[in-house]
Scaffold this motif. Structure first.
Motif, mmCIF file in Angstrom:
data_model
loop_
_atom_site.group_PDB
_atom_site.id
_atom_site.type_symbol
_atom_site.label_atom_id
_atom_site.label_comp_id
_atom_site.label_asym_id
_atom_site.label_seq_id
_atom_site.Cartn_x
_atom_site.Cartn_y
_atom_site.Cartn_z
ATOM 1 N N TRP A 226 40.940 22.553 33.373
ATOM 2 C CA TRP A 226 41.175 23.320 34.368
ATOM 3 C C TRP A 226 40.236 22.116 35.391
ATOM 4 N N GLY A 260 42.724 38.342 41.944
ATOM 5 C CA GLY A 260 42.977 37.371 41.223
ATOM 6 C C GLY A 260 42.512 35.850 41.497
ATOM 7 N N HIS A 263 38.629 35.273 41.283
ATOM 8 C CA HIS A 263 38.463 35.416 40.091
ATOM 9 C C HIS A 263 38.915 34.199 39.567
ATOM 10 N N GLY A 264 40.022 34.148 40.466
ATOM 11 C CA GLY A 264 40.601 32.107 39.648
ATOM 12 C C GLY A 264 39.211 31.212 40.520
ATOM 13 N N THR A 416 47.965 40.125 39.732
ATOM 14 C CA THR A 416 46.595 39.242 39.348
ATOM 15 C C THR A 416 47.075 38.053 38.639
ATOM 16 N N LEU A 420 45.958 34.182 40.382
ATOM 17 C CA LEU A 420 45.144 32.861 39.600
ATOM 18 C C LEU A 420 45.869 32.210 39.885
ATOM 19 N N CYS A 421 47.203 32.289 39.453
ATOM 20 C CA CYS A 421 48.168 30.779 40.125
ATOM 21 C C CYS A 421 47.655 30.125 40.952
ATOM 22 N N ALA A 438 46.288 29.878 34.846
ATOM 23 C CA ALA A 438 46.503 30.712 34.505
ATOM 24 C C ALA A 438 46.411 32.428 33.957
ATOM 25 N N GLN A 442 43.696 34.633 31.913
ATOM 26 C CA GLN A 442 44.025 36.053 31.813
ATOM 27 C C GLN A 442 44.132 36.153 29.993
ATOM 28 N N ALA A 459 40.723 40.713 35.503
ATOM 29 C CA ALA A 459 40.937 39.303 36.894
ATOM 30 C C ALA A 459 38.673 39.342 37.643
ATOM 31 N N CYS A 462 37.852 37.338 34.217
ATOM 32 C CA CYS A 462 38.483 35.818 34.242
ATOM 33 C C CYS A 462 38.149 35.474 34.735
#
Length: 475
Positions: A226, A260, A263-264, A416, A420-421, A438, A442, A459, A462
């Motif tokens: 990450w 997304g 929160h990513g 979402t 994230l992606c 991502a 999820q 999300a 996440c």
């Protein structure tokens, strides 16, 4: 974890058999299989001696593995009965079982199946056709009705080894013991659900000569990869996402995509979607900016509907040289060729439309379909669904995200996920990693918080999961 095709397995075994005595690979497989079955018997019944084991025997080496393993169990005092359900059983394996005190029964003489503590599925191996003959399917159904757990030999009989398809009746195993390498069907739905707990037995295959068909990520690998912010990271260092998603008809898509991205872990999100989405975003995500400007990743297409300027919007974003995510309705506005730094996120129906094929063709062979998506567009492709696959230009290996529960299968989850992606992409990760990280996040969050959570709430979970991983990695 890596998985290989049937053709690759045959090549690996052929190489190994040139340097070991005849029958050595089968004996290694049988020894490992017997050990797993014995452990399972002890776990379920408290014993091996006196436990009742039924072996469903098919032709060839798969049946041979089962019979040799059954002979080992019989020598430990298990009461083993074998039934030949397909073809002629492996001669040496059957002789070993009978010499060890096992029995060969006719299918009509099996009686009450509930008296068996465990069944061994040695019907079909990697060379078998998908599906089961009617009489075999009937026997498998009887075992299921009698609640007899099944240990599958190499793979559950009836599944398609190279695609994971289950076009007809197939065994649903509690445990699958596979030999040498993991096969494709062990990792792809719907076969994955029939595999049960997967145990890999080392029989001495050297996989370094083969390129894996699948590279499957696990949660630890996701956490390690990450894009964690550094001590001096600012909002631009963490990445700014430009979200042009949603429409007056579908404002929720833009809202969920924004959830997304926030929160990513995006450093900032610029929302360029419909005005009707502003009040909810302002109330719940007041850090979002409603102005165009510098971004490190674009997110386009979710909930656009019919958008007359869509083609120009996508062309301008691609021309900016900044990577991006193209989702849902945006896929229909893509240029003929995209850079590999762009990520397409179709579900099976959308990928089928992109390729000009029926949806069933994508679902029956998702590996071929996701690779075809890359070949046609030049972009990296994330095929969403029960199994989430990522293919990219320049390699035949397809990456597999961490699988998650079916709770994520609801409207808005893809929006979402696209957000994230985009957050990971903006943080500087290549498109294929952004997709795998991502989708895996999820899935892990959904597993940790089971239930029908709305996608925007998931999300938020996440972000909780990222926090948990971060804490685990602090000194």
């Amino acid at each position: 974890m890596q998985a290989f095709t049937v053709e690759q397995v045959r090549r690996l075994e052929a190489v190994a058999m040139r340097v070991v005595p005849e029958g050595a690979l089968m004996q290694r497989a049988a020894a490992g299989l017997a050990a797993v079955v014995a452990t399972e018997l002890v776990r379920r019944t408290g014993r091996v001696y006196g436990a009742r084991v039924l072996v469903l025997v098919g032709p060839g080496n798969n049946g041979g593995d089962a019979l040799w393993a059954a002979a080992r169990l019989a020598r430990r005092g298990a009461r083993v009965s074998a039934v030949s359900v397909l073809g002629r059983p492996h001669a040496e394996g059957l002789a070993a079982l009978l010499a060890a005190g096992g029995r060969l029964l006719d299918a009509d003489a099996l009686g009450d199946l509930a008296r068996y503590d465990l069944a061994l599925d040695g019907v079909l191996g990697i060379g078998g056709r998908p599906g089961l003959p009617e009489d075999v399917a009937g026997l498998v159904a009887r075992l299921d009705a009698a609640h007899v757990p099944v240990v599958a030999v190499d793979l559950p009989s009836g599944v398609a080894a190279d695609t994971g398809a289950v076009p007809a009746e197939a065994v649903a195993a509690a445990v699958t013991v596979t030999f040498g390498v993991v096969k494709v069907c062990h990792l792809l739905e719907p076969a994955r659900s029939r595999t049960g707990r997967l145990v890999l037995v080392d029989i001495g295959l050297d996989t370094t000569t083969e390129t894996p068909e699948i590279d499957a990520w696990d949660a630890d690998r996701v956490a390690d990869a990450w894009p964690w912010p550094g001590a001096s990271s600012d909002k631009y260092g963490k990445g700014v996402v430009g979200v042009d998603a949603g429409s007056e008809t579908y404002p929720g898509a833009g809202i969920m995509a924004t959830y997304g991205a926030v929160h990513g872990g995006a450093g900032m999100v610029r929302f360029l979607g419909p005005q009707s989405a502003h009040p909810m975003i302002t109330t719940n995500l007041p850090d979002v900016v409603f102005a165009a400007g510098r971004v490190q990743a674009h997110l386009l297409g979710s909930g656009w509907g019919e958008r007359p300027d869509g083609t120009q919007v996508v062309a301008d974003a691609v021309g900016s040289g900044v990577p991006g995510v193209l989702d849902a309705d945006g896929l229909g506005h893509r240029p003929d060729t995209l850079p590999g730094s762009w990520l397409l996120t179709p579900h099976a129906g959308e990928l089928a439309k992109l390729l000009g094929v029926e949806r069933t063709q994508v679902e029956d062979d998702p590996l071929a379909a996701v690779r075809a998506g890359v070949d046609k567009t030049g972009a990296t492709v994330l095929l969403k669904g029960a199994t989430q696959l990522v293919a990219r230009p320049g390699t035949t290996t397809v990456e597999l995200a961490v699988p998650g529960p079916a709770w994520t299968g609801q409207a808005g989850s893809g929006d979402t996920l696209a957000g994230l992606c985009a957050a990971v992409l903006a943080a500087g990760r290549p498109a294929h990693e952004a997709a795998v990280l991502a989708a895996s996040l999820q899935a892990v969050a959904a597993a940790a918080h089971p239930g029908p959570l709305p996608p925007h709430v998931l999300a938020e979970r996440c972000a909780d999961q990222l926090g948990a991983w971060w804490r685990e990695r602090q000194p």
